[in-house]
Design a protein around this motif. Structure first.
Motif, PDB file in Angstrom:
ATOM      1  N   ASP A 149      14.070  -8.191   0.072  1.00  0.00           N
ATOM      2  CA  ASP A 149      13.916  -6.985  -0.740  1.00  0.00           C
ATOM      3  C   ASP A 149      15.064  -6.943  -1.737  1.00  0.00           C
ATOM      4  OD1 ASP A 149      13.659  -4.538  -1.899  1.00  0.00           O
ATOM      5  OD2 ASP A 149      13.473  -3.414  -0.031  1.00  0.00           O
ATOM      6  N   THR A 150      14.796  -7.321  -2.963  1.00  0.00           N
ATOM      7  CA  THR A 150      15.827  -7.395  -3.992  1.00  0.00           C
ATOM      8  C   THR A 150      16.254  -6.038  -4.514  1.00  0.00           C
ATOM      9  OG1 THR A 150      14.229  -7.531  -5.809  1.00  0.00           O
ATOM     10  CG2 THR A 150      14.863  -9.601  -4.730  1.00  0.00           C
ATOM     11  N   GLY A 151      15.479  -5.006  -4.194  1.00  0.00           N
ATOM     12  CA  GLY A 151      15.753  -3.679  -4.729  1.00  0.00           C
ATOM     13  C   GLY A 151      15.091  -3.442  -6.070  1.00  0.00           C
ATOM     14  N   ARG A 152      14.373  -4.454  -6.595  1.00  0.00           N
ATOM     15  CA  ARG A 152      13.752  -4.318  -7.908  1.00  0.00           C
ATOM     16  C   ARG A 152      12.291  -4.784  -7.885  1.00  0.00           C
ATOM     17  NH1 ARG A 152      17.753  -5.058 -12.903  1.00  0.00           N
ATOM     18  NH2 ARG A 152      16.301  -3.439 -13.571  1.00  0.00           N
ATOM     19  N   LEU A 153      11.646  -4.641  -6.748  1.00  0.00           N
ATOM     20  CA  LEU A 153      10.246  -5.029  -6.636  1.00  0.00           C
ATOM     21  C   LEU A 153       9.354  -3.921  -7.200  1.00  0.00           C
ATOM     22  CD1 LEU A 153      10.280  -6.496  -2.997  1.00  0.00           C
ATOM     23  CD2 LEU A 153      10.655  -7.704  -5.160  1.00  0.00           C
ATOM     24  N   ASN A 154       8.114  -4.289  -7.508  1.00  0.00           N
ATOM     25  CA  ASN A 154       7.148  -3.301  -7.984  1.00  0.00           C
ATOM     26  C   ASN A 154       6.787  -2.326  -6.868  1.00  0.00           C
ATOM     27  OD1 ASN A 154       6.582  -6.013  -9.503  1.00  0.00           O
ATOM     28  ND2 ASN A 154       5.701  -4.445 -10.828  1.00  0.00           N
ATOM     29  N   PRO A 155       6.477  -1.078  -7.201  1.00  0.00           N
ATOM     30  CA  PRO A 155       6.006  -0.131  -6.176  1.00  0.00           C
ATOM     31  C   PRO A 155       4.786  -0.665  -5.428  1.00  0.00           C
ATOM     32  CG  PRO A 155       6.497   1.026  -8.224  1.00  0.00           C
ATOM     33  CD  PRO A 155       6.598  -0.446  -8.533  1.00  0.00           C
ATOM     34  N   GLU A 156       3.899  -1.373  -6.147  1.00  0.00           N
ATOM     35  CA  GLU A 156       2.708  -1.932  -5.512  1.00  0.00           C
ATOM     36  C   GLU A 156       3.071  -2.936  -4.419  1.00  0.00           C
ATOM     37  OE1 GLU A 156       1.537  -0.814  -9.742  1.00  0.00           O
ATOM     38  OE2 GLU A 156       3.263  -1.705  -8.713  1.00  0.00           O
ATOM     39  N   THR A 157       4.171  -3.669  -4.630  1.00  0.00           N
ATOM     40  CA  THR A 157       4.594  -4.657  -3.636  1.00  0.00           C
ATOM     41  C   THR A 157       5.097  -3.976  -2.375  1.00  0.00           C
ATOM     42  OG1 THR A 157       5.160  -6.263  -5.366  1.00  0.00           O
ATOM     43  CG2 THR A 157       6.153  -6.599  -3.198  1.00  0.00           C
ATOM     44  N   TYR A 158       5.858  -2.910  -2.536  1.00  0.00           N
ATOM     45  CA  TYR A 158       6.333  -2.176  -1.354  1.00  0.00           C
ATOM     46  C   TYR A 158       5.155  -1.587  -0.571  1.00  0.00           C
ATOM     47  CZ  TYR A 158      11.108  -2.521  -3.145  1.00  0.00           C
ATOM     48  OH  TYR A 158      12.317  -2.994  -3.585  1.00  0.00           O
ATOM     49  N   LYS A 159       4.154  -1.079  -1.277  1.00  0.00           N
ATOM     50  CA  LYS A 159       2.971  -0.546  -0.590  1.00  0.00           C
ATOM     51  C   LYS A 159       2.225  -1.665   0.126  1.00  0.00           C
ATOM     52  CE  LYS A 159       2.293   3.280  -3.854  1.00  0.00           C
ATOM     53  NZ  LYS A 159       1.402   3.858  -4.910  1.00  0.00           N
ATOM     54  N   PHE A 160       2.208  -2.833  -0.495  1.00  0.00           N
ATOM     55  CA  PHE A 160       1.542  -3.988   0.115  1.00  0.00           C
ATOM     56  C   PHE A 160       2.230  -4.401   1.403  1.00  0.00           C
ATOM     57  CE2 PHE A 160       0.807  -8.778  -0.149  1.00  0.00           C
ATOM     58  CZ  PHE A 160      -0.412  -8.709   0.496  1.00  0.00           C
ATOM     59  N   PHE A 161       3.564  -4.391   1.420  1.00  0.00           N
ATOM     60  CA  PHE A 161       4.295  -4.694   2.650  1.00  0.00           C
ATOM     61  C   PHE A 161       3.819  -3.790   3.789  1.00  0.00           C
ATOM     62  CE2 PHE A 161       8.212  -6.261   0.107  1.00  0.00           C
ATOM     63  CZ  PHE A 161       7.759  -7.567   0.158  1.00  0.00           C
ATOM     64  N   ASP A 162       3.699  -2.509   3.499  1.00  0.00           N
ATOM     65  CA  ASP A 162       3.282  -1.555   4.527  1.00  0.00           C
ATOM     66  C   ASP A 162       1.860  -1.848   4.994  1.00  0.00           C
ATOM     67  OD1 ASP A 162       3.740   1.056   6.007  1.00  0.00           O
ATOM     68  OD2 ASP A 162       2.001   1.633   4.783  1.00  0.00           O
ATOM     69  N   THR A 163       0.986  -2.195   4.049  1.00  0.00           N
ATOM     70  CA  THR A 163      -0.402  -2.516   4.399  1.00  0.00           C
ATOM     71  C   THR A 163      -0.474  -3.740   5.307  1.00  0.00           C
ATOM     72  OG1 THR A 163      -1.213  -1.615   2.302  1.00  0.00           O
ATOM     73  CG2 THR A 163      -2.654  -3.154   3.461  1.00  0.00           C
ATOM     74  N   VAL A 164       0.311  -4.762   4.987  1.00  0.00           N
ATOM     75  CA  VAL A 164       0.321  -5.992   5.783  1.00  0.00           C
ATOM     76  C   VAL A 164       0.824  -5.715   7.197  1.00  0.00           C
ATOM     77  CG1 VAL A 164       1.451  -8.243   6.038  1.00  0.00           C
ATOM     78  CG2 VAL A 164       0.495  -7.568   3.832  1.00  0.00           C
ATOM     79  N   GLU A 165       1.879  -4.920   7.306  1.00  0.00           N
ATOM     80  CA  GLU A 165       2.408  -4.592   8.631  1.00  0.00           C
ATOM     81  C   GLU A 165       1.347  -3.910   9.496  1.00  0.00           C
ATOM     82  OE1 GLU A 165       7.196  -4.064   8.324  1.00  0.00           O
ATOM     83  OE2 GLU A 165       5.985  -2.330   7.755  1.00  0.00           O
ATOM     84  N   LYS A 166       0.610  -2.976   8.907  1.00  0.00           N
ATOM     85  CA  LYS A 166      -0.404  -2.237   9.666  1.00  0.00           C
ATOM     86  C   LYS A 166      -1.612  -3.119   9.967  1.00  0.00           C
ATOM     87  CE  LYS A 166       0.968   2.275   7.859  1.00  0.00           C
ATOM     88  NZ  LYS A 166       0.624   3.412   6.964  1.00  0.00           N
ATOM     89  N   HIS A 167      -1.994  -3.967   9.028  1.00  0.00           N
ATOM     90  CA  HIS A 167      -3.170  -4.822   9.221  1.00  0.00           C
ATOM     91  C   HIS A 167      -2.961  -5.804  10.365  1.00  0.00           C
ATOM     92  CE1 HIS A 167      -6.809  -6.990   7.937  1.00  0.00           C
ATOM     93  NE2 HIS A 167      -6.142  -8.107   8.193  1.00  0.00           N
ATOM     94  N   TYR A 168      -1.749  -6.376  10.464  1.00  0.00           N
ATOM     95  CA  TYR A 168      -1.478  -7.387  11.488  1.00  0.00           C
ATOM     96  C   TYR A 168      -0.697  -6.833  12.683  1.00  0.00           C
ATOM     97  CZ  TYR A 168      -3.074 -10.827   8.084  1.00  0.00           C
ATOM     98  OH  TYR A 168      -3.828 -11.539   7.186  1.00  0.00           O
ATOM     99  N   ASN A 169      -0.395  -5.540  12.635  1.00  0.00           N
ATOM    100  CA  ASN A 169       0.372  -4.902  13.706  1.00  0.00           C
ATOM    101  C   ASN A 169       1.693  -5.641  13.940  1.00  0.00           C
ATOM    102  OD1 ASN A 169       0.944  -3.000  15.707  1.00  0.00           O
ATOM    103  ND2 ASN A 169       0.002  -4.242  17.321  1.00  0.00           N
TER     104      ASN A 169
END
Length: 466
Positions: A149-169
């Protein structure tokens, strides 16, 4: 940081606040219920990579690595006990790579997870390398995932991280840049200096150094590199390799193995796989983004453009790398100059920072002839195969960065092979590495006398002679 694992058998961690430590300060866990559930008696003890050993009803977890800045299990971790104690056999990695050259990504992923268990992790950027997580999930084995996490990622990327965590538990292990280094960079050069002087410095602070810390806690890592991914740089990526740049848990050259399961897969085949398996993807892809990095350095590409043309678009096409995979860059020639990432003999070069000048024999001869130099120089005489040179690479790169713009030039001269006799006769070469300081008003260089090659010692040497 939480470890990303998928497993039906797990070690459970309770939220109990009671505290009991053994005489040697090792956290003690007791068996509760069946032998697959352990509850810690102390939640306050710092999370470290653990070895499980036990007899009867008492299990002691011993730290594998005392570094607190690498990827390590935390209290939210679950993993299969039978993986933790698995030892990694020593074998010829080149032979293994040739054996797996025609294997499917799933087979390669399965082999990697089988061999390294809890000591390997998937590097996830938030782009199409989510395919790696899907392949790991399909093996049915426990797996770990980390991201920078570089601190300068797109908001969409941060939301994607959360989606991946929930999808794969799972829980992704996030690595962050050093706040002091980021603060110094931004205060000194501003938020967008990379548009003016190149992206390498920012990437070094926000990505390369955090990755180096992360990999110190692993024996192997898994990347989404593909041969068709970048023009002129990644066409020779192997399936498995000894990492030529970074160090692993044991430390030293050769201590980390790098797995590239999709090295031989074309980008369109990756996307066919993602669509077939109904894998979640970053919403930026629907907006024309293919290769996704930090927000200021990534943009959508037009139809027919190569995917990497959306990265650092203001720079030359041959320079579209952040430094995470510099050991895989193939030799190329730009404007008549050999790219010093690889030498002609195929050996990976070192000291490849943009702040370090690569000197040739004529360059060294000119330095020796100058009796009244415009600028002082510090030059390392090195051989890329030398383990002592490799060990000082990080400190010398940091030295070059600190001295950038100071009026003192930082250089390197490869002094093995045909240049060794010249270096021994004219440059005081005794062993590798040899460090020389060329003052402004003295003709002869001054040899660094110490075996201490940390950045503070090198700076003290330089400041005493400037």
């Amino acid at each position: 940081m939480a470890l990303a694992f998928s497993s039906s058998t797990s070690i459970g961690f309770s939220s109990s606040s009671s505290s009991t430590l053994s005489h040697n300060d090792q956290p003690v866990f007791k068996v509760s219920g069946n032998t697959n559930n352990f509850q810690p008696l102390d939640r306050s003890h710092r999370a470290l990579p653990l070895n499980v050993s036990g007899n009867g009803g008492l299990v002691t977890l011993k730290a594998l690595n005392a570094r607190n800045d690498s990827i390590v299990p935390s209290a939210a971790t679950t993993f299969a006990p039978d993986v933790v104690e698995k030892s990694v056999e020593v074998e010829d990695i080149d032979k293994l790579s040739k054996h797996l050259e025609d294997a499917s990504p799933l087979e390669i992923m399965d082999k990697a997870l089988e061999k390294y268990g809890n000591d390997i992790a998937i590097a996830f950027s938030g782009a199409e390398d989510v395919a790696l997580i899907e392949y790991a999930h399909l093996t049915g084995r426990p797996f770990r995932v980390f991201s920078l996490d570089t601190g300068r990622l797109n908001p969409e990327t941060y939301k994607f991280f959360d989606t991946v965590e929930k999808h794969y538990n799972i829980r992704i292990e996030y690595m962050f840049p050093d706040s002091v280094e980021v603060q110094a960079l931004v205060r000194t050069k501003g938020l967008f200096s990379f548009y003016e002087d190149g992206h390498q410095e920012c990437c070094r602070v926000r990505k390369v150094r955090p990755l180096r810390r992360a990999l110190k806690g692993l024996r192997a890592w898994i990347t989404g590199q593909r041969k068709d991914q970048s023009p002129g740089t990644r066409s020779e990526v192997p399936v498995v390799q000894v990492d030529p740049v970074f160090e692993g848990l044991e430390g030293g050259s050769g201590s980390l193995v790098k797995w590239n399961p999709v090295a031989n897969v074309a980008g369109n085949d990756i996307w066919s796989f993602l669509r077939t398996m109904d894998v979640p993807v970053n919403s930026l892809h629907a907006q024309g983004y293919v290769s996704i990095g930090c927000e200021p350095c990534t943009r959508a590409v037009l139809p027919g453009q190569h995917e990497r043309e959306g990265r650092w678009w203001w720079e030359d096409a041959k320079a579209k790398e952040c430094g995470l995979h510099k050991g895989n860059l193939k030799e190329d020639t730009v404007n008549g100059n050999v790219n010093d990432t690889l030498h002609a003999n195929g050996r990976v070069d070192i000291f490849s920072s943009n702040d370090i000048v690569n000197l040739t024999r004529p360059g060294m001869e000119n330095l020796l002839k100058m009796e009244d130099r415009k600028d002082p120089w510090i030059v390392v005489l090195y051989a890329p195969w030398c383990q002592f040179c490799q060990a000082m690479e990080a400190s010398y790169d940091e030295l070059a960065e600190k001295l950038s713009g100071s009026g003192l030039k930082v250089g390197k001269f490869r002094a093995d092979g045909d240049e060794k006799a010249f270096a021994q006769q004219n440059l005081q070469l005794g062993s590798f590495p040899t460090i020389l300081f060329f003052p402004k008003h003295l003709s002869s260089p001054i040899k660094y006398p110490s075996e201490k090659r940390d950045v503070d010692s090198l700076l003290a040497f330089v400041n005493a002679l400037r």
